[in-house]
Design a protein around this motif. Structure first.
Motif, PDB file in Angstrom:
ATOM      1  N   HIS A 114       0.846  -1.190   0.000  1.00 56.83           N
ATOM      2  CA  HIS A 114       0.000   0.000   0.000  1.00 56.83           C
ATOM      3  C   HIS A 114       0.883   1.242   0.000  1.00 56.83           C
ATOM      4  CE1 HIS A 114      -2.710  -3.172   1.409  1.00 56.83           C
ATOM      5  NE2 HIS A 114      -3.692  -2.420   0.943  1.00 56.83           N
ATOM      6  N   PHE A 115       0.421   2.265  -0.674  1.00 50.57           N
ATOM      7  CA  PHE A 115       1.230   3.475  -0.833  1.00 50.57           C
ATOM      8  C   PHE A 115       0.371   4.717  -0.596  1.00 50.57           C
ATOM      9  CE2 PHE A 115       2.896   0.110  -3.442  1.00 50.57           C
ATOM     10  CZ  PHE A 115       4.277   0.182  -3.301  1.00 50.57           C
ATOM     11  N   ARG A 125      -2.989  20.412  -2.565  1.00 48.74           N
ATOM     12  CA  ARG A 125      -2.579  19.004  -2.541  1.00 48.74           C
ATOM     13  C   ARG A 125      -3.769  18.061  -2.394  1.00 48.74           C
ATOM     14  NH1 ARG A 125       2.781  19.141   1.422  1.00 48.74           N
ATOM     15  NH2 ARG A 125       4.128  20.311  -0.020  1.00 48.74           N
ATOM     16  N   ILE A 126      -3.724  16.990  -3.169  1.00 49.05           N
ATOM     17  CA  ILE A 126      -4.712  15.918  -3.086  1.00 49.05           C
ATOM     18  C   ILE A 126      -3.957  14.649  -2.693  1.00 49.05           C
ATOM     19  CG2 ILE A 126      -6.422  14.557  -4.337  1.00 49.05           C
ATOM     20  CD1 ILE A 126      -6.733  16.954  -6.240  1.00 49.05           C
ATOM     21  N   THR A 127      -4.390  14.001  -1.615  1.00 48.86           N
ATOM     22  CA  THR A 127      -3.704  12.815  -1.115  1.00 48.86           C
ATOM     23  C   THR A 127      -4.482  11.559  -1.500  1.00 48.86           C
ATOM     24  OG1 THR A 127      -2.900  14.104   0.775  1.00 48.86           O
ATOM     25  CG2 THR A 127      -2.712  11.720   0.922  1.00 48.86           C
ATOM     26  N   LEU A 128      -3.759  10.569  -1.986  1.00 47.73           N
ATOM     27  CA  LEU A 128      -4.360   9.328  -2.458  1.00 47.73           C
ATOM     28  C   LEU A 128      -3.794   8.135  -1.699  1.00 47.73           C
ATOM     29  CD1 LEU A 128      -3.840   9.966  -6.294  1.00 47.73           C
ATOM     30  CD2 LEU A 128      -5.832  10.627  -4.914  1.00 47.73           C
ATOM     31  N   ALA A 129      -4.647   7.169  -1.407  1.00 45.80           N
ATOM     32  CA  ALA A 129      -4.205   5.880  -0.868  1.00 45.80           C
ATOM     33  C   ALA A 129      -4.258   4.874  -2.005  1.00 45.80           C
ATOM     34  CB  ALA A 129      -5.104   5.445   0.284  1.00 45.80           C
ATOM     35  N   LEU A 130      -3.130   4.243  -2.315  1.00 52.82           N
ATOM     36  CA  LEU A 130      -3.034   3.315  -3.444  1.00 52.82           C
ATOM     37  C   LEU A 130      -2.990   1.876  -2.931  1.00 52.82           C
ATOM     38  CD1 LEU A 130      -0.284   5.190  -5.516  1.00 52.82           C
ATOM     39  CD2 LEU A 130      -2.770   5.560  -5.502  1.00 52.82           C
ATOM     40  N   ASP A 131      -3.813   1.011  -3.512  1.00 49.33           N
ATOM     41  CA  ASP A 131      -3.950  -0.371  -3.058  1.00 49.33           C
ATOM     42  C   ASP A 131      -3.298  -1.338  -4.043  1.00 49.33           C
ATOM     43  OD1 ASP A 131      -4.719  -2.819  -2.058  1.00 49.33           O
ATOM     44  OD2 ASP A 131      -6.796  -2.226  -1.663  1.00 49.33           O
ATOM     45  N   THR A 273       5.063   7.380  -1.354  1.00 47.86           N
ATOM     46  CA  THR A 273       5.794   6.662  -0.299  1.00 47.86           C
ATOM     47  C   THR A 273       5.031   5.382   0.031  1.00 47.86           C
ATOM     48  OG1 THR A 273       4.630   7.931   1.414  1.00 47.86           O
ATOM     49  CG2 THR A 273       6.810   8.728   0.717  1.00 47.86           C
ATOM     50  N   GLU A 274       5.778   4.356   0.391  1.00 45.54           N
ATOM     51  CA  GLU A 274       5.142   3.093   0.775  1.00 45.54           C
ATOM     52  C   GLU A 274       4.703   3.138   2.225  1.00 45.54           C
ATOM     53  OE1 GLU A 274       6.133  -1.721   1.078  1.00 45.54           O
ATOM     54  OE2 GLU A 274       7.547  -0.354   0.069  1.00 45.54           O
TER      55      GLU A 274
END
Length: 277
Positions: A114-115, A125-131, A273-274
């Motif tokens: 996950h990142f 800024r737009i923050t994303l959680a990547l799966d 970032t991880e």
């Protein structure tokens, strides 16, 4: 010829004329029915052509319109108000004129991981959680493009405000590019076509293997067609959704509910970032 014979001949001639008139009426009625069928077929064909044209431009398809406003945002104007820089947004940079292509990244670089991605735009800024556990190839591609600077100065080129509610980004050429030099298939697409607010997913053409650089953020619950396999979900928005809502509230150019955002927004950089367990 006797009068009776003349009358009989006249009757036969009259009967022939009536028969011809009846035949012409029957043919006219048949032609009207054929015309109605042809018109109905044309309506269906034109509808299919419209949907196909939407799919064939690396875009999410247009579906039935809704009059409800975006969550947390004012309804978009019905007609284009022209480009306008929102308060708190800087003037976007000129978009690139070329695309730097590469090879398809190895999905093992993201598999099971996950990142967090911080997307810096000219509006904040737009923050994303990547799966990477659910969509390893998609996340691996996004990571590689982000780290190479591929997204720098790329405009978010499409906003939809009717039927589906998405802001589409990722192409440095603003929707005119042909991708990053590779493509891949669908991952983690919902079978019911439901894409909740905050969903991060990939845009594609009608080809299920045309995922590449373009992605979209859903700013209001949307239902997308499942034809061809749907659209890959690879993350969610965890911060900065108010920025997307403000862009959506400014509406889309052209007054059709589907066009370039009236309030220009561009990606300046993406830092990834991880997330460690």
């Amino acid at each position: 010829m006797t009068r009776e014979q003349e009358r009989a001949k006249a009757r036969r001639r009259h009967q022939k004329l009536e028969a011809r008139a009846a035949e012409r009426a029957r043919i006219a009625a048949r032609n009207r029915q054929v015309g109605i069928v042809v018109a109905a077929v044309l309506v269906v064909v034109l509808g299919l052509v419209f949907l196909t044209s939407a799919l064939n431009s690396h875009s999410t398809p247009a579906v039935a319109a809704s009059s409800a406003p975006a969550s947390g945002a004012k309804p978009s104007p019905s007609a284009s108000t022209g480009p306008t820089t929102l308060e708190g947004c800087a003037t976007p940079p000129p978009r690139p004129t070329t695309i730097k292509t590469s090879k398809l990244p190895d999905k093992r670089t993201a598999a099971g991981k996950h990142f967090t991605a911080v997307v810096t735009t000219n509006c904040g800024r737009i923050t994303l959680a990547l799966d990477g556990a659910k969509a390893p190839q998609t996340v691996a591609s996004f990571l590689a493009l982000a780290r190479s600077g591929y997204f720098a100065a790329s405009p978010c080129h499409r906003l939809t405000t009717a039927g589906i509610f998405v802001l589409q980004c990722g192409d440095p050429l603003g929707g005119r590019g042909t991708g990053p030099g590779y493509s891949y298939g669908i991952e983690n697409a919902p079978k019911d076509g439901k894409y909740p607010t905050g969903t991060l997913a990939m845009a594609r053409t009608s080809d299920p293997h045309s995922n590449g650089d373009q992605f979209f953020i859903v700013y209001k619950d949307s239902t997308l067609p499942t034809d061809g396999g749907g659209y890959s979900i690879f993350g969610t928005v965890t911060g900065g959704m108010d920025i997307v809502d403000r862009i959506a509230a400014a509406g889309a150019s052209g007054g059709t509910g589907d066009g370039a955002p009236n309030a220009p927004i561009s990606i300046l950089s993406v830092a990834v970032t991880e997330k460690k367990a």
